[in-house]
Design a protein around this motif. Structure first.
Motif, PDB file in Angstrom:
ATOM      1  N   PHE A 149       2.536   0.762  -0.046  1.00 59.53           N
ATOM      2  CA  PHE A 149       2.457   0.609   1.555  1.00 59.53           C
ATOM      3  C   PHE A 149       3.578   0.461   2.380  1.00 59.53           C
ATOM      4  O   PHE A 149       3.411   0.434   3.772  1.00 59.53           O
ATOM      5  N   SER A 150       4.713   0.089   1.770  1.00 58.17           N
ATOM      6  CA  SER A 150       5.676  -0.031   2.645  1.00 58.17           C
ATOM      7  C   SER A 150       6.352   1.044   3.528  1.00 58.17           C
ATOM      8  O   SER A 150       5.867   2.232   3.535  1.00 58.17           O
ATOM      9  N   GLY A 151       6.770   0.561   4.975  1.00 51.66           N
ATOM     10  CA  GLY A 151       7.101   1.342   6.025  1.00 51.66           C
ATOM     11  C   GLY A 151       6.106   1.413   7.009  1.00 51.66           C
ATOM     12  O   GLY A 151       6.364   1.531   8.104  1.00 51.66           O
ATOM     13  N   HIS A 152       4.985   1.442   6.767  1.00 46.58           N
ATOM     14  CA  HIS A 152       3.949   1.557   7.587  1.00 46.58           C
ATOM     15  C   HIS A 152       2.418   1.028   7.096  1.00 46.58           C
ATOM     16  O   HIS A 152       1.337   1.313   8.041  1.00 46.58           O
ATOM     17  N   ASP A 157       4.961  11.098  -1.440  1.00 48.95           N
ATOM     18  CA  ASP A 157       4.635  11.598  -0.152  1.00 48.95           C
ATOM     19  C   ASP A 157       4.794  10.421   1.012  1.00 48.95           C
ATOM     20  O   ASP A 157       4.094  10.772   2.223  1.00 48.95           O
ATOM     21  N   GLU A 158       5.135   9.242   0.474  1.00 51.35           N
ATOM     22  CA  GLU A 158       5.116   8.050   1.636  1.00 51.35           C
ATOM     23  C   GLU A 158       3.595   7.835   2.040  1.00 51.35           C
ATOM     24  O   GLU A 158       3.680   7.167   3.093  1.00 51.35           O
ATOM     25  N   GLN A 159       2.205   8.134   1.530  1.00 51.52           N
ATOM     26  CA  GLN A 159       1.071   7.678   1.893  1.00 51.52           C
ATOM     27  C   GLN A 159       0.741   6.943   0.987  1.00 51.52           C
ATOM     28  O   GLN A 159       1.258   6.685  -0.357  1.00 51.52           O
ATOM     29  N   PHE A 160      -0.449   6.143   1.301  1.00 52.15           N
ATOM     30  CA  PHE A 160      -0.711   5.085   0.172  1.00 52.15           C
ATOM     31  C   PHE A 160      -1.492   5.605  -1.145  1.00 52.15           C
ATOM     32  O   PHE A 160      -1.904   6.762  -1.209  1.00 52.15           O
ATOM     33  N   ILE A 161      -1.362   4.699  -2.035  1.00 51.82           N
ATOM     34  CA  ILE A 161      -2.189   5.244  -3.236  1.00 51.82           C
ATOM     35  C   ILE A 161      -3.210   3.885  -3.453  1.00 51.82           C
ATOM     36  O   ILE A 161      -2.955   2.810  -3.797  1.00 51.82           O
ATOM     37  N   ILE A 162      -4.432   4.397  -3.382  1.00 48.81           N
ATOM     38  CA  ILE A 162      -5.365   3.535  -3.672  1.00 48.81           C
ATOM     39  C   ILE A 162      -6.624   4.031  -4.433  1.00 48.81           C
ATOM     40  O   ILE A 162      -7.171   5.132  -3.942  1.00 48.81           O
ATOM     41  N   ASP A 163      -6.615   3.384  -5.607  1.00 54.40           N
ATOM     42  CA  ASP A 163      -7.554   4.207  -6.622  1.00 54.40           C
ATOM     43  C   ASP A 163      -8.213   3.517  -7.698  1.00 54.40           C
ATOM     44  O   ASP A 163      -7.321   2.605  -8.009  1.00 54.40           O
ATOM     45  N   ALA A 164      -9.071   3.959  -8.496  1.00 55.80           N
ATOM     46  CA  ALA A 164      -9.090   3.465  -9.727  1.00 55.80           C
ATOM     47  C   ALA A 164      -8.269   3.734 -10.697  1.00 55.80           C
ATOM     48  O   ALA A 164      -7.601   4.868 -10.845  1.00 55.80           O
ATOM     49  N   HIS A 165      -7.913   2.637 -11.615  1.00 58.96           N
ATOM     50  CA  HIS A 165      -6.925   2.903 -12.717  1.00 58.96           C
ATOM     51  C   HIS A 165      -7.708   4.147 -13.774  1.00 58.96           C
ATOM     52  O   HIS A 165      -8.820   4.045 -13.857  1.00 58.96           O
ATOM     53  N   SER A 204      -4.917  10.943  -7.897  1.00 62.45           N
ATOM     54  CA  SER A 204      -4.814  12.449  -8.371  1.00 62.45           C
ATOM     55  C   SER A 204      -4.294  13.477  -7.757  1.00 62.45           C
ATOM     56  O   SER A 204      -4.225  14.681  -8.005  1.00 62.45           O
ATOM     57  N   ARG A 205      -3.838  12.863  -6.503  1.00 65.16           N
ATOM     58  CA  ARG A 205      -3.187  14.018  -5.625  1.00 65.16           C
ATOM     59  C   ARG A 205      -1.793  14.350  -6.060  1.00 65.16           C
ATOM     60  O   ARG A 205      -0.996  15.076  -5.637  1.00 65.16           O
ATOM     61  N   PHE A 206      -1.394  13.569  -7.173  1.00 65.35           N
ATOM     62  CA  PHE A 206       0.055  13.717  -7.815  1.00 65.35           C
ATOM     63  C   PHE A 206      -0.313  14.051  -9.130  1.00 65.35           C
ATOM     64  O   PHE A 206      -0.234  13.195 -10.302  1.00 65.35           O
ATOM     65  N   ILE A 230       5.707   5.192  -7.758  1.00 64.74           N
ATOM     66  CA  ILE A 230       6.258   4.344  -6.953  1.00 64.74           C
ATOM     67  C   ILE A 230       7.745   4.186  -6.886  1.00 64.74           C
ATOM     68  O   ILE A 230       8.085   3.907  -8.162  1.00 64.74           O
ATOM     69  N   ARG A 231       8.421   4.230  -5.959  1.00 65.14           N
ATOM     70  CA  ARG A 231       9.858   4.084  -6.172  1.00 65.14           C
ATOM     71  C   ARG A 231      10.171   2.625  -5.182  1.00 65.14           C
ATOM     72  O   ARG A 231       9.680   2.820  -4.200  1.00 65.14           O
ATOM     73  N   ALA A 232      10.806   1.904  -5.544  1.00 61.72           N
ATOM     74  CA  ALA A 232      11.502   0.692  -4.872  1.00 61.72           C
ATOM     75  C   ALA A 232      12.804   1.131  -4.082  1.00 61.72           C
ATOM     76  O   ALA A 232      13.667   1.579  -4.730  1.00 61.72           O
TER      77      ALA A 232
END
Length: 387
Positions: free
Chosen positions: A342-345, A322-330, A376-378, A219-221
């Motif tokens: 999440f930012s942006g949308h 890809d500016e889509q969310f990341i929601i996953d288990a560590h 895992s998509r990254f 994630i980049r800020a």
């Protein structure tokens, strides 16, 4: 595990997603602690500055559409419980160069879910909303049932509801790390001591890299700005002008009508200046383009709203590659869920994502509509490592 500092779930980061998750967890009867580095709602993230668009005819796939509809229902439930106005159904008008942003792919999902929308050409838009100037080849997508959320009110409402449901909130507290406990469970180390839980949800927005090496996400800020500009109230007032987005070769923008004479609010989705926690965060107006970029966009599309700058604000975006969310288990800490990018949308989805995180935490089964957001998509993302 037992004791005063032991919980079923600890939520690290009590902004939009975290505060919603905290409410949904506590409402399910789980002993819940929310920890935030600030005192939400606050200006340290990206939920301040009030309204955020909520749309239903969404790009990115049917899972986004379902999440948007569930979020809408949950925002209405929150309104009913609190008696507070959180959602304004102003309609939302999306305008774009079809060579850059096309709407056709969204219509099938919208039709399947019974969402009302209108497909408009440039002449339709200018006739219906005379404050617009639209290039002849641009297209419009109008959602009459969409609108905007008062973001700070929403976070404050979930805070009150979470506390009323039994959650505890620790504000102005830095989280220093997360690790497995020798006797089982998880330890969350903070500037105010150590707390233990069976499960942890981490949703810290632009501040993720402050948790390394316990947590690492790609994630980049980014520093982003919004401005409120004096406008012709006959053309751009709330109740007449809908919320809006527009985009093309000049970039992607979003905005809101003048609410109570506050001026037309406009921001840019793309662009922005990189920022990292620990660096100086410059206020609105520090860079000349803070105002000039927004003003140029208004001049091109909403010329009657390019008046005096009434107010400006800067916030911190958090973006995945890809500016889509990341929601996953560590990947290395069992019991830890990560939620970011999440930012942006993202704000519109906070009610439903908080609910889904609570469901996942309780059942250990990821809700189907969160599966596209896997880490895992990254494949090249750095794996998290424990201290």
């Amino acid at each position: 595990m037992s004791g005063a500092n032991v919980y079923d779930v600890i939520v690290v980061g009590a902004g939009s997603m975290g505060m919603s998750a905290g409410y949904h967890l506590a409402a399910r009867g789980l002993k819940t602690l929310l920890i935030d580095a600030f005192d939400p709602p606050h200006t340290g993230g990206s939920h301040h500055g009030e309204p955020r668009l909520i749309r239903h005819v969404y790009h990115g796939g049917a899972h986004y559409v379902r999440l948007a509809l569930r979020s809408d229902a949950l925002w209405r439930e929150l309104e009913d419980r609190t008696g507070e106005k959180l959602l304004e159904r102003s309609g939302v008008l999306n305008v774009s160069d079809p060579n850059a942003y096309a709407y056709d792919g969204r219509f099938a999902d919208a039709d399947r879910e019974g969402i009302r929308y209108e497909s408009l050409d440039a002449a339709d838009i200018e006739r219906r909303w005379p404050g617009w100037t639209v290039p002849a080849h641009y297209r419009g997508l109008y959602e009459p049932d969409a609108g905007y959320l008062f973001s700070e009110r929403c976070v404050a409402a979930y805070r009150r509801e979470a506390l009323a449901a039994g959650a505890e909130l620790l504000t102005d507290t830095a989280v220093l790390g997360i690790e497995t406990r020798r006797g089982g469970g998880l330890a969350v180390k903070t500037s105010r001591g150590e707390f233990a839980a069976g499960k942890v949800i981490v949703s810290v927005g632009a501040w993720f890299n402050t948790l390394a090496p316990s947590v690492k996400l790609p994630i980049r800020a980014v520093r982003k700005v919004v401005g409120w500009f004096e406008a012709d109230e006959r053309l751009y007032r709330a109740g007449h002008l809908p919320g809006f987005t527009f985009g093309g070769p000049e970039g992607g923008y979003y905005g809101f009508p003048s609410i109570g004479g506050a001026g037309v609010k406009i921001g840019r989705h793309d662009g922005g200046r990189p920022w990292q926690p620990g660096e100086r965060f410059e206020p609105f107006g520090f860079y000349p383009e803070d105002e000039t970029d927004l003003r140029a966009a208004l001049r091109a599309f909403l010329p009657g709203a390019e008046g005096r700058l009434l107010h400006g604000a800067a916030c911190k975006y958090e973006l995945s590659p890809d500016e889509q969310f990341i929601i996953d288990a560590h990947p290395e800490l069992p019991g830890v869920l990560l939620a970011g990018g999440f930012s942006g949308h993202g704000f519109k989805f906070a009610s439903a994502i908080g609910e889904a995180l609570a469901e996942w935490t309780q059942s250990d089964i990821p809700p189907p509509d969160l599966l596209p957001f896997t880490l895992s998509r990254f494949p090249s993302a750095a794996a998290a490592s424990t201290p």
